[in-house]
Enzyme design. Structure first.
Site, PDB file in Angstrom:
ATOM      1  N   ASP A  21     -19.916  -6.954 -19.933  1.00  0.00           N
ATOM      2  CA  ASP A  21     -20.403  -8.015 -20.822  1.00  0.00           C
ATOM      3  C   ASP A  21     -19.480  -8.121 -22.035  1.00  0.00           C
ATOM      4  O   ASP A  21     -19.250  -7.126 -22.723  1.00  0.00           O
ATOM      5  CB  ASP A  21     -21.834  -7.676 -21.254  1.00  0.00           C
ATOM      6  CG  ASP A  21     -22.369  -8.628 -22.314  1.00  0.00           C
ATOM      7  OD1 ASP A  21     -21.881  -9.776 -22.378  1.00  0.00           O
ATOM      8  OD2 ASP A  21     -23.262  -8.221 -23.076  1.00  0.00           O
ATOM      9  N   ASN A  23     -19.910 -10.599 -24.575  1.00  0.00           N
ATOM     10  CA  ASN A  23     -20.470 -11.286 -25.750  1.00  0.00           C
ATOM     11  C   ASN A  23     -21.810 -10.727 -26.227  1.00  0.00           C
ATOM     12  O   ASN A  23     -22.467 -11.331 -27.074  1.00  0.00           O
ATOM     13  CB  ASN A  23     -20.599 -12.787 -25.479  1.00  0.00           C
ATOM     14  CG  ASN A  23     -21.531 -13.089 -24.309  1.00  0.00           C
ATOM     15  OD1 ASN A  23     -22.124 -12.182 -23.732  1.00  0.00           O
ATOM     16  ND2 ASN A  23     -21.659 -14.365 -23.978  1.00  0.00           N
ATOM     17  N   ASP A  25     -24.755 -10.412 -24.757  1.00  0.00           N
ATOM     18  CA  ASP A  25     -26.039 -10.977 -24.325  1.00  0.00           C
ATOM     19  C   ASP A  25     -26.695 -10.143 -23.217  1.00  0.00           C
ATOM     20  O   ASP A  25     -27.735 -10.520 -22.683  1.00  0.00           O
ATOM     21  CB  ASP A  25     -25.877 -12.434 -23.887  1.00  0.00           C
ATOM     22  CG  ASP A  25     -25.046 -12.596 -22.608  1.00  0.00           C
ATOM     23  OD1 ASP A  25     -24.483 -11.586 -22.129  1.00  0.00           O
ATOM     24  OD2 ASP A  25     -24.956 -13.731 -22.114  1.00  0.00           O
ATOM     25  N   ASP A  29     -19.923 -10.985 -17.576  1.00  0.00           N
ATOM     26  CA  ASP A  29     -19.376 -12.339 -17.589  1.00  0.00           C
ATOM     27  C   ASP A  29     -17.888 -12.329 -17.245  1.00  0.00           C
ATOM     28  O   ASP A  29     -17.277 -11.281 -17.026  1.00  0.00           O
ATOM     29  CB  ASP A  29     -19.617 -13.004 -18.948  1.00  0.00           C
ATOM     30  CG  ASP A  29     -19.208 -12.123 -20.125  1.00  0.00           C
ATOM     31  OD1 ASP A  29     -18.124 -11.527 -20.049  1.00  0.00           O
ATOM     32  OD2 ASP A  29     -19.975 -12.025 -21.105  1.00  0.00           O
ATOM     33  N   ASP A  98     -16.957 -15.705  -3.408  1.00  0.00           N
ATOM     34  CA  ASP A  98     -18.139 -15.583  -2.555  1.00  0.00           C
ATOM     35  C   ASP A  98     -18.749 -16.976  -2.427  1.00  0.00           C
ATOM     36  O   ASP A  98     -18.982 -17.655  -3.429  1.00  0.00           O
ATOM     37  CB  ASP A  98     -19.145 -14.642  -3.226  1.00  0.00           C
ATOM     38  CG  ASP A  98     -20.027 -13.917  -2.238  1.00  0.00           C
ATOM     39  OD1 ASP A  98     -20.309 -14.488  -1.171  1.00  0.00           O
ATOM     40  OD2 ASP A  98     -20.445 -12.785  -2.544  1.00  0.00           O
ATOM     41  N   ASP A 199     -21.202 -15.993   2.832  1.00  0.00           N
ATOM     42  CA  ASP A 199     -22.508 -15.341   2.886  1.00  0.00           C
ATOM     43  C   ASP A 199     -23.287 -15.775   4.131  1.00  0.00           C
ATOM     44  O   ASP A 199     -23.327 -16.970   4.452  1.00  0.00           O
ATOM     45  CB  ASP A 199     -23.287 -15.716   1.612  1.00  0.00           C
ATOM     46  CG  ASP A 199     -24.563 -14.946   1.441  1.00  0.00           C
ATOM     47  OD1 ASP A 199     -24.502 -13.736   1.198  1.00  0.00           O
ATOM     48  OD2 ASP A 199     -25.648 -15.570   1.543  1.00  0.00           O
ATOM     49  N   GLU A 256     -19.853 -12.713   6.346  1.00  0.00           N
ATOM     50  CA  GLU A 256     -20.988 -11.780   6.383  1.00  0.00           C
ATOM     51  C   GLU A 256     -21.879 -12.185   7.550  1.00  0.00           C
ATOM     52  O   GLU A 256     -22.363 -13.317   7.603  1.00  0.00           O
ATOM     53  CB  GLU A 256     -21.785 -11.831   5.080  1.00  0.00           C
ATOM     54  CG  GLU A 256     -22.908 -10.799   5.077  1.00  0.00           C
ATOM     55  CD  GLU A 256     -24.014 -11.099   4.075  1.00  0.00           C
ATOM     56  OE1 GLU A 256     -24.665 -10.135   3.623  1.00  0.00           O
ATOM     57  OE2 GLU A 256     -24.239 -12.278   3.738  1.00  0.00           O
ATOM     58  N   HIS A 329     -23.096  -5.031  -2.909  1.00  0.00           N
ATOM     59  CA  HIS A 329     -24.161  -5.475  -3.808  1.00  0.00           C
ATOM     60  C   HIS A 329     -25.535  -5.506  -3.134  1.00  0.00           C
ATOM     61  O   HIS A 329     -26.556  -5.588  -3.815  1.00  0.00           O
ATOM     62  CB  HIS A 329     -23.832  -6.863  -4.357  1.00  0.00           C
ATOM     63  CG  HIS A 329     -23.842  -7.928  -3.306  1.00  0.00           C
ATOM     64  ND1 HIS A 329     -22.872  -8.007  -2.331  1.00  0.00           N
ATOM     65  CD2 HIS A 329     -24.714  -8.934  -3.049  1.00  0.00           C
ATOM     66  CE1 HIS A 329     -23.141  -9.027  -1.539  1.00  0.00           C
ATOM     67  NE2 HIS A 329     -24.252  -9.610  -1.942  1.00  0.00           N
ATOM     68  N   ASP A 330     -25.563  -5.469  -1.798  1.00  0.00           N
ATOM     69  CA  ASP A 330     -26.824  -5.498  -1.056  1.00  0.00           C
ATOM     70  C   ASP A 330     -27.216  -4.132  -0.499  1.00  0.00           C
ATOM     71  O   ASP A 330     -28.256  -4.009   0.149  1.00  0.00           O
ATOM     72  CB  ASP A 330     -26.721  -6.470   0.136  1.00  0.00           C
ATOM     73  CG  ASP A 330     -26.856  -7.922  -0.278  1.00  0.00           C
ATOM     74  OD1 ASP A 330     -27.486  -8.188  -1.322  1.00  0.00           O
ATOM     75  OD2 ASP A 330     -26.326  -8.791   0.431  1.00  0.00           O
TER      76      ASP A 330
END
Length: 560
Positions: A21, A23, A25, A29, A98, A199, A256, A329-330
């Site tokens: 990150d 910034n 928040d 990003d 992706d 995907d 995928e 990520h899965d």
């Protein structure tokens, strides 16, 4: 075998929300990624795979796209993205995007038009059906639990969503839809990207008539994968996509494909087929899934891992191409799933990396893997963010009154948020990921497991050496694979062969000390060299017979 840059590359997957990150928040990003490009260059990776950064309402963390040609506000601007691409290329790395084209967000303008009326020009971009006897058009179950259909009041019909109800499936039978998607893909390639990860791309062709799935258990909804996985027109659609888009660029394309077999993968990736470069298959990811599916966790066995990995290595040899991964990520963190994330975290992380990177195929590193990041064990369901996990809890606990303790144990082992906790950059607050309130909690072990420490310890540099070896030894890319010691219960060993040279890869998958015996037919070598090992090895220690340390890995080069 045809030589290609994407076969010789190592890919690093970035899940932007959790990477860095810039910034404050609490959300990763594009500028955060930009700030860490030198770190990735130091690691030595060739390609960055960027999980979705398109405009999205974030029902499924960006895999529900509302505008394919805009950047999600939380991640930055198109100008930020363009600078990222420029800086990636300046460092002689490549960038693949992706892309989710089985479905869109229900907030995409096409779907918003589609649901206005039955005669809207965009109606047929999606799959709409009349109800049946006051219920859904068929009994298909969503991959995220519950019905795969949602009733829409505006027109009194149901639309199909194989994932969340906010992810309506496209109707790929419509040539106008396909043309619009191809135009969008061409737009991105013309901006200079180096390919796509697609995907659930083998879901795009559905069985005509959308029949009910066989139901032997009396369930209300049943997973109907046989009617939409590897469907009847899938190869036609992919060959059209290749002709209209991919063939015009020198790019990397990765599909995928849940439920794909080796036979299908040869069709998808054969060099004379003109479809895709490689597929992500899931057979090895299902080794610890019981009859009840992903959340019905059972112990995996080394015998089964050998069987699955060897089948894929041999089946695609000279006929297609493998992707190599143990987490993304899965999927949960590989060191927690296949190694030992406590006493032997570093040793098992390096062993697993050796096991994977020495096989034939393109290796994929998931962010944090290169420092041995582990699964997280949040104590409360309130700490979880993943829609798949939360839907499962609602179904199993709230509707079916299953034991919450049992459900939490399954989440700790298999939940997708294991991979989505922020990258642990250092031992400061929030692991150096953000100065603000992070969107998901950091793994509490960040003070011990972080990049700052990793740059002082061997895991990061071990990965760096594996990547360098791939560039120095073409046998790692193009050599043939053969399993040895097939029935050994603790050691996974195999050879790679190219010309008169062999690599012998020896991996102890457990915290025991088994003895490795070199098969007799390999003892006639003229030269021997230790290529890499995750422990200090005595040069007098001969390959013919050795006692391995817990989670030890060694690779030897033999010349015949």
């Amino acid at each position: 075998m045809e030589r290609k840059w994407w076969k010789e590359s190592v890919v690093y997957q970035i899940y932007p929300r959790s990477f860095m990150d810039s910034n404050g928040d609490g959300i990763g990003d594009l500028r955060g990624i930009l700030s860490k490009l030198d770190y990735l260059k130091e690691l030595g990776v060739d390609v960055i795979w960027l999980s979705p950064v398109y405009q999205s309402p974030n029902d499924d963390n960006g895999y529900d796209i509302s505008d394919y040609q805009a950047i999600m506000d939380e991640f930055g601007t198109m100008q930020d993205w363009e600078r990222l691409l420029e800086e990636v290329h300046r460092r002689e790395m490549k960038l693949i995007m992706d892309l989710v084209i089985n479905h869109s967000s229900d907030e995409h303008p096409w779907f918003m038009e589609s649901r206005r009326s039955k005669d809207n020009p965009y109606r047929d971009f999606y799959i709409w059906r009349q109800g049946r006897n006051g219920a859904e058009p068929n009994n298909w179950e969503s991959c995220f639990s519950g019905s795969a259909w949602h009733f829409d009041e505006a027109t009194g019909e149901y639309y199909l969503h194989l994932f969340s109800k906010k992810q309506p499936d496209f109707n790929w039978e419509n040539p106008d839809l396909r043309r619009a998607l191809y135009d969008m893909m061409t737009w991105w390639l013309d901006k200079g990207i180096d390919g796509f990860r697609l995907d659930v791309i083998n879901f795009i062709s559905k069985e005509p008539g959308l029949p009910d799935a066989p139901n032997r258990e009396g369930k209300k909804y049943v997973f109907g994968g046989q009617y939409f996985i590897n469907g009847p027109r899938i190869h036609e659609f992919l060959q059209e996509m290749h002709k209209e888009v991919f063939s015009k660029y020198d790019i990397m394309t990765v599909g995928e494909m849940p439920g794909v077999t080796t036979e299908e993968a040869i069709l998808y990736t054969g060099e004379d087929r003109h479809e895709l470069n490689m597929v992500f298959q899931f057979e090895h990811m299902d080794l610890d899934s019981g009859p009840g599916g992903k959340w019905d966790v059972k112990p995996w066995t080394l015998k089964d891992l050998k069987t699955v990995m060897t089948r894929w290595q041999k089946a695609l040899e000279n006929r297609g191409w493998n992707s190599l991964y143990l987490n993304n990520h899965d999927q949960p963190r590989m060191v927690s799933r296949f190694g030992d994330d406590t006493a032997y975290r570093e040793e098992s992380a390096k062993m697993l990396a050796t096991f994977l990177h020495m096989m034939q195929g393109t290796p994929f590193i998931y962010q944090g893997e290169e420092i041995g990041m582990t699964n997280v064990r949040f104590s409360s369901i309130e700490d979880y963010r993943d829609i798949e996990t939360l839907n499962m809890v609602r179904e199993k606990v709230m509707e079916n009154v299953e034991d919450m303790g049992k459900v939490m144990r399954a989440i700790h082992m298999k939940g997708r948020d294991n991979a989505r906790t922020p990258v642990q950059w250092d031992d400061t607050k929030h692991a150096g990921f953000t100065t603000g309130t992070r969107w998901i909690s950091v793994n509490p072990n960040y003070k011990e497991v972080n990049v700052k420490k990793a740059l002082l310890n061997p895991v990061f540099y071990y990965y760096k050496k594996l990547i360098q070896l791939r560039k120095q030894h073409e046998i790692i890319v193009y050599g043939s694979y053969d399993l040895i010691l097939e029935n050994h219960e603790q050691i996974y060993a195999y050879t790679r062969t190219l010309g008169n040279e062999k690599f012998v890869v020896i991996c102890n998958f457990f915290n025991s000390t088994p003895c490795f015996e070199l098969p007799a037919y390999l003892k006639s070598y003229k030269e021997i060299e230790l290529v890499i090992a995750n422990y200090e090895v005595d040069s007098a220690n001969e390959i013919e017979s050795m006692v391995l340390k817990p989670f030890e890995a060694r690779v030897y080069r033999l010349v015949f």
